[in-house]
Design an enzyme around this catalytic site. Structure first.
Site, mmCIF file in Angstrom:
data_model
loop_
_atom_site.group_PDB
_atom_site.id
_atom_site.type_symbol
_atom_site.label_atom_id
_atom_site.label_comp_id
_atom_site.label_asym_id
_atom_site.label_seq_id
_atom_site.Cartn_x
_atom_site.Cartn_y
_atom_site.Cartn_z
ATOM 1 N N GLY A 62 0.831 -1.200 0.000
ATOM 2 C CA GLY A 62 0.000 0.000 0.000
ATOM 3 C C GLY A 62 0.858 1.238 0.000
ATOM 4 O O GLY A 62 2.039 1.185 0.341
ATOM 5 N N CYS A 89 5.127 -6.346 1.751
ATOM 6 C CA CYS A 89 5.531 -4.939 1.777
ATOM 7 C C CYS A 89 4.787 -4.183 2.881
ATOM 8 O O CYS A 89 5.048 -4.433 4.045
ATOM 9 C CB CYS A 89 5.363 -4.316 0.390
ATOM 10 S SG CYS A 89 6.402 -2.865 0.184
ATOM 11 N N TYR A 90 3.843 -3.313 2.538
ATOM 12 C CA TYR A 90 3.111 -2.624 3.607
ATOM 13 C C TYR A 90 2.525 -3.655 4.576
ATOM 14 O O TYR A 90 2.509 -3.446 5.791
ATOM 15 C CB TYR A 90 1.965 -1.776 3.016
ATOM 16 C CG TYR A 90 1.224 -0.960 4.062
ATOM 17 C CD1 TYR A 90 1.564 0.368 4.277
ATOM 18 C CD2 TYR A 90 0.196 -1.515 4.825
ATOM 19 C CE1 TYR A 90 0.900 1.125 5.237
ATOM 20 C CE2 TYR A 90 -0.471 -0.768 5.793
ATOM 21 C CZ TYR A 90 -0.118 0.558 5.984
ATOM 22 O OH TYR A 90 -0.769 1.303 6.937
ATOM 23 N N HIS A 176 7.526 -7.923 -3.733
ATOM 24 C CA HIS A 176 6.202 -8.221 -4.304
ATOM 25 C C HIS A 176 6.234 -9.519 -5.119
ATOM 26 O O HIS A 176 6.630 -9.506 -6.281
ATOM 27 C CB HIS A 176 5.747 -7.070 -5.201
ATOM 28 C CG HIS A 176 5.377 -5.841 -4.439
ATOM 29 N ND1 HIS A 176 4.121 -5.623 -3.932
ATOM 30 C CD2 HIS A 176 6.119 -4.778 -4.053
ATOM 31 C CE1 HIS A 176 4.086 -4.481 -3.279
ATOM 32 N NE2 HIS A 176 5.300 -3.946 -3.347
ATOM 33 N N GLU A 178 3.804 -11.047 -6.365
ATOM 34 C CA GLU A 178 2.681 -11.106 -7.314
ATOM 35 C C GLU A 178 3.019 -10.538 -8.687
ATOM 36 O O GLU A 178 2.279 -10.744 -9.634
ATOM 37 C CB GLU A 178 1.452 -10.401 -6.716
ATOM 38 C CG GLU A 178 1.546 -8.873 -6.560
ATOM 39 C CD GLU A 178 2.249 -8.406 -5.275
ATOM 40 O OE1 GLU A 178 3.070 -9.165 -4.723
ATOM 41 O OE2 GLU A 178 1.989 -7.271 -4.848
ATOM 42 N N GLY A 232 -24.499 -9.668 -27.503
ATOM 43 C CA GLY A 232 -23.714 -10.342 -28.532
ATOM 44 C C GLY A 232 -22.265 -10.475 -28.123
ATOM 45 O O GLY A 232 -21.462 -11.089 -28.806
ATOM 46 N N GLY A 233 -21.917 -9.904 -26.984
ATOM 47 C CA GLY A 233 -20.554 -10.018 -26.459
ATOM 48 C C GLY A 233 -20.417 -11.253 -25.589
ATOM 49 O O GLY A 233 -21.399 -11.912 -25.268
ATOM 50 N N VAL A 234 -19.171 -11.521 -25.198
ATOM 51 C CA VAL A 234 -18.919 -12.761 -24.469
ATOM 52 C C VAL A 234 -19.550 -12.777 -23.074
ATOM 53 O O VAL A 234 -20.160 -13.766 -22.677
ATOM 54 C CB VAL A 234 -17.405 -13.119 -24.440
ATOM 55 C CG1 VAL A 234 -16.563 -11.984 -23.923
ATOM 56 C CG2 VAL A 234 -17.148 -14.354 -23.609
ATOM 57 N N ASP A 235 -19.470 -11.676 -22.339
ATOM 58 C CA ASP A 235 -19.945 -11.686 -20.947
ATOM 59 C C ASP A 235 -21.444 -11.970 -20.850
ATOM 60 O O ASP A 235 -21.869 -12.847 -20.090
ATOM 61 C CB ASP A 235 -19.629 -10.362 -20.241
ATOM 62 C CG ASP A 235 -18.147 -10.009 -20.307
ATOM 63 O OD1 ASP A 235 -17.342 -10.922 -20.604
ATOM 64 O OD2 ASP A 235 -17.802 -8.840 -20.091
ATOM 65 N N SER A 236 -22.223 -11.215 -21.615
ATOM 66 C CA SER A 236 -23.676 -11.414 -21.495
ATOM 67 C C SER A 236 -24.086 -12.775 -22.044
ATOM 68 O O SER A 236 -25.040 -13.386 -21.557
ATOM 69 C CB SER A 236 -24.449 -10.281 -22.173
ATOM 70 O OG SER A 236 -24.218 -10.254 -23.555
ATOM 71 N N LYS A 381 -11.709 -11.929 -16.744
ATOM 72 C CA LYS A 381 -12.105 -12.108 -18.150
ATOM 73 C C LYS A 381 -11.660 -13.459 -18.724
ATOM 74 O O LYS A 381 -12.423 -14.133 -19.410
ATOM 75 C CB LYS A 381 -11.517 -10.971 -18.989
ATOM 76 C CG LYS A 381 -12.039 -10.913 -20.408
ATOM 77 C CD LYS A 381 -13.376 -10.235 -20.462
ATOM 78 C CE LYS A 381 -13.924 -10.111 -21.866
ATOM 79 N NZ LYS A 381 -15.144 -9.303 -21.890
ATOM 80 N N LYS A 517 -2.641 5.058 -26.738
ATOM 81 C CA LYS A 517 -3.429 5.546 -25.605
ATOM 82 C C LYS A 517 -2.544 5.507 -24.359
ATOM 83 O O LYS A 517 -2.060 4.425 -24.042
ATOM 84 C CB LYS A 517 -4.654 4.669 -25.392
ATOM 85 C CG LYS A 517 -5.416 5.040 -24.106
ATOM 86 C CD LYS A 517 -6.567 4.132 -23.834
ATOM 87 C CE LYS A 517 -7.215 4.529 -22.513
ATOM 88 N NZ LYS A 517 -8.396 3.766 -22.206
ATOM 89 N N GLU A 523 -11.560 4.407 -28.521
ATOM 90 C CA GLU A 523 -12.625 4.871 -29.413
ATOM 91 C C GLU A 523 -12.369 6.326 -29.795
ATOM 92 O O GLU A 523 -11.688 7.053 -29.065
ATOM 93 C CB GLU A 523 -13.984 4.758 -28.711
ATOM 94 C CG GLU A 523 -14.386 3.338 -28.337
ATOM 95 C CD GLU A 523 -14.761 2.463 -29.515
ATOM 96 O OE1 GLU A 523 -15.030 3.007 -30.620
ATOM 97 O OE2 GLU A 523 -14.772 1.230 -29.357
HETATM 98 N N1 GLN Z 1 4.386 2.717 1.583
HETATM 99 C C1 GLN Z 1 5.224 1.705 2.084
HETATM 100 C C2 GLN Z 1 6.697 1.995 1.734
HETATM 101 O O1 GLN Z 1 6.979 2.933 1.053
HETATM 102 C C3 GLN Z 1 4.829 0.358 1.501
HETATM 103 C C4 GLN Z 1 5.053 0.258 0.038
HETATM 104 C C5 GLN Z 1 4.408 -0.958 -0.584
HETATM 105 O O2 GLN Z 1 3.626 -1.650 0.054
HETATM 106 N N2 GLN Z 1 4.692 -1.195 -1.840
HETATM 107 O O3 GLN Z 1 7.567 1.272 2.167
#
Ligand code: GLN
Length: 525
Positions: A62, A89-90, A176, A178, A232-236, A381, A517, A523
């Protein structure tokens, strides 16, 4: 929704508490890739109000500093759940803050790759991992070990890069896992969920079909009826097919032909949905009504509003014509909401800000007193597409590019008339046909033709022509937030341009849009 009917009560679930990191949803995403169901909720979630018991809890990163006034903090009841906890992290800084407050500003901010040095490779969190590249993104750091914790990994700049509680399965990592830049991050998340939380890897779309059909049946009951709009789209289409599997003809799909659909779209959708998929579909041709309301309107925002409002009006009028067999009113409205919309509405936006609710339903619910039913609400998706394939929805439909609600009305710049729509439609059809023929459709995220209402001089068969311009657009993107234009071969563009000018009356010139973009949007309007 009654708690017992939640997907999180039907599959082993990892709870991801979001502290506002831009990567939080990726944690959920990665776990799902290992067939483990994970659900994200804001970090302010009260555990007593959860309604289900997670197999493990992950605290995300965060933007805040845990020591700052007003920083978000987790409900300490997570520790009473007696399930493994992983702070990222946070999330790790939060664990440290709760256990001795050894967190402060680091001398160096750390953003980018670092090398993870695993100290304790017998720890189940690091099973199958070795020293590897991990992704860092922090300015704060742990200045000491939290009370009762020990170090299991370090990096050059983070002596407490990985920590674990001496006696409980509570972990913290500074990096991280992820993001894909953390090369063994997936393994770590899998270790946490499978080896430490013992979550069953049974989140598959095959299993989801059965549980979801049962859930819909329970929710709707034995007699009530449901309506829903299809596009006509995939979700609906996937949502409608699922409803049909669950309650058959008690589900009523409505396709509103607004006069700005793609070439032959209403007829094609009818064929696929009714003949192919057995969906109880009503097609309403309201094209004259829409086009007459659009007469003389050139402002893009006005066009969008007119189409949105007219849609609600037509849909409600047609829905009233459906008379449920039980003699009562229709009670439910099907909505093809996907998980990213849900994430967008619940993700943690800061302690002082109220959390945004999502407005996918327009005015229909308020006016019609309907209860909402959202069978795809938990799915990303690609999961919807996989589900679509399993439900027997044709491959081309499952992999179709997105199409905007206001349709060709925002691809005919300026005033929308039947004639202009016809030109844009034909050009678009040729373009998409050629893209498919060249085998490029799946490499492109979205492609379409726009009609520009400017006149340009041309020459055809020794005759001077003075006609409009078609602009072609094709983009590549993963999330539609940013996009780049697709690098077609010149020969391809040459062929499409020549076909459009030759086959579509009213077009003198074809151009290709080479704007990314941002600064342009996907669009044109
Ligand atoms: N804000 C916190 C930091 O700067 C945590 C950062 C994060 O979770 N990526 O260390």
């Amino acid at each position: 929704m009654a708690a017992k009917e939640q997907v999180s009560n039907m599959f082993d679930t990892i709870l991801v508490l979001d502290f506002g990191s831009q990567y939080s949803h990726l944690i959920t995403r990665r776990l799902r890739e290992f067939n483990i169901y994970a659900e994200m909720l804001p970090c302010t979630q009260k555990i007593s109000e959860l309604g289900w018991t997670p197999k493990g809890v992950i605290l995300s990163g965060g933007p805040y500093s845990v020591y700052a006034e007003g920083a978000p903090h987790v409900d300490h009841a997570i520790f009473d759940l007696n399930v493994p906890i992983l702070g990222i992290c946070y999330g790790m800084q939060e664990l440290a803050w709760i256990n001795g407050k050894q967190v402060g500003r680091g001398e160096k901010r750390e953003y980018g790759p670092a090398t993870l040095k695993v100290i304790d490779d017998s720890n189940p969190l690091f099973k199958g991992m070795n020293d590897s590249t991990v992704w860092m993104s922090h300015g704060d750091k742990l200045h000491g070990l939290p009370t009762g914790y020990k170090t299991i990994a370090t990096s050059d700049n983070s002596p407490y890069c990985g920590i674990v509680h001496e006696t409980k399965p509570i972990y913290g990592i500074q990096f991280h896992p992820e993001v894909t830049h953390s090369t063994q991050g997936k393994t770590l998340l899998k270790n946490f969920a499978v080896s430490l939380c013992h979550a069953k890897q049974n989140w598959t779309m095959e299993n989801f079909i059965d549980t979801e059909i049962n859930r819909i049946r329970k929710l709707v009951g034995p007699t009530a009826e449901v309506i829903g709009a299809v596009s006509g789209g995939v979700d609906s289409t996937v949502a409608s097919k699922l409803m049909t599997e669950a309650i058959g003809d008690r589900f009523h799909a409505i396709l509103v032909d607004n006069g700005v659909l793609r070439l032959n779209e209403a007829a094609n959708v009818k064929k696929t949905l009714v003949e192919g998929l057995g969906i109880n579909l009503m097609v309403v041709d309201a094209s004259e009504e829409f086009l007459s309301k659009l007469k003389g309107v050139t402002d893009p925002e006005k066009k969008r509003k007119i189409i949105g409002n007219t849609f609600i009006h037509v849909f409600e009028r047609e829905a009233e014509k459906i008379k449920p067999k039980d003699g009562k009113e229709i009670q439910f409205l099907l909505q093809g909401t996907l998980y990213p919309d849900v994430i967008e509405s619940i993700s943690f936006k800061g302690p002082s800000q109220t959390i945004k609710t999502h407005h996918n339903v327009g005015g229909l619910l308020e006016n019609m007193k309907l209860k909402l039913i959202e069978p795809l609400r938990e799915l990303f998706k690609d999961e919807v597409r996989h589900l679509g394939e399993l439900l027997g929805i044709p491959h081309d439909l499952v992999w179709r590019h997105p199409f905007p609600g206001p349709g060709i009305a925002i691809r005919v710049l300026g005033e929308v008339t039947k004639e202009q729509v016809e030109i844009a439609r034909k050009a678009d059809n040729i373009y998409i046909e050629e893209i498919k023929k060249a085998g490029l459709y799946n490499q492109i995220s979205q492609a379409f033709a726009c009609l520009l209402p400017v006149k340009s001089v041309g020459v055809m068969g020794d005759q001077r022509t003075y006609d409009q311009v078609i602009a072609l657009r094709a983009i590549e993107t993963t999330d539609f937030m940013t996009a780049d234009w697709f690098p077609f071969e010149h020969s391809f563009l040459k062929k499409v341009a020549s076909r459009i000018v030759n086959e579509v009356d009213g077009v003198a010139r074809v151009t290709y849009d080479i704007t990314s973009k941002p600064p342009a949007t996907v669009e044109w309007e």
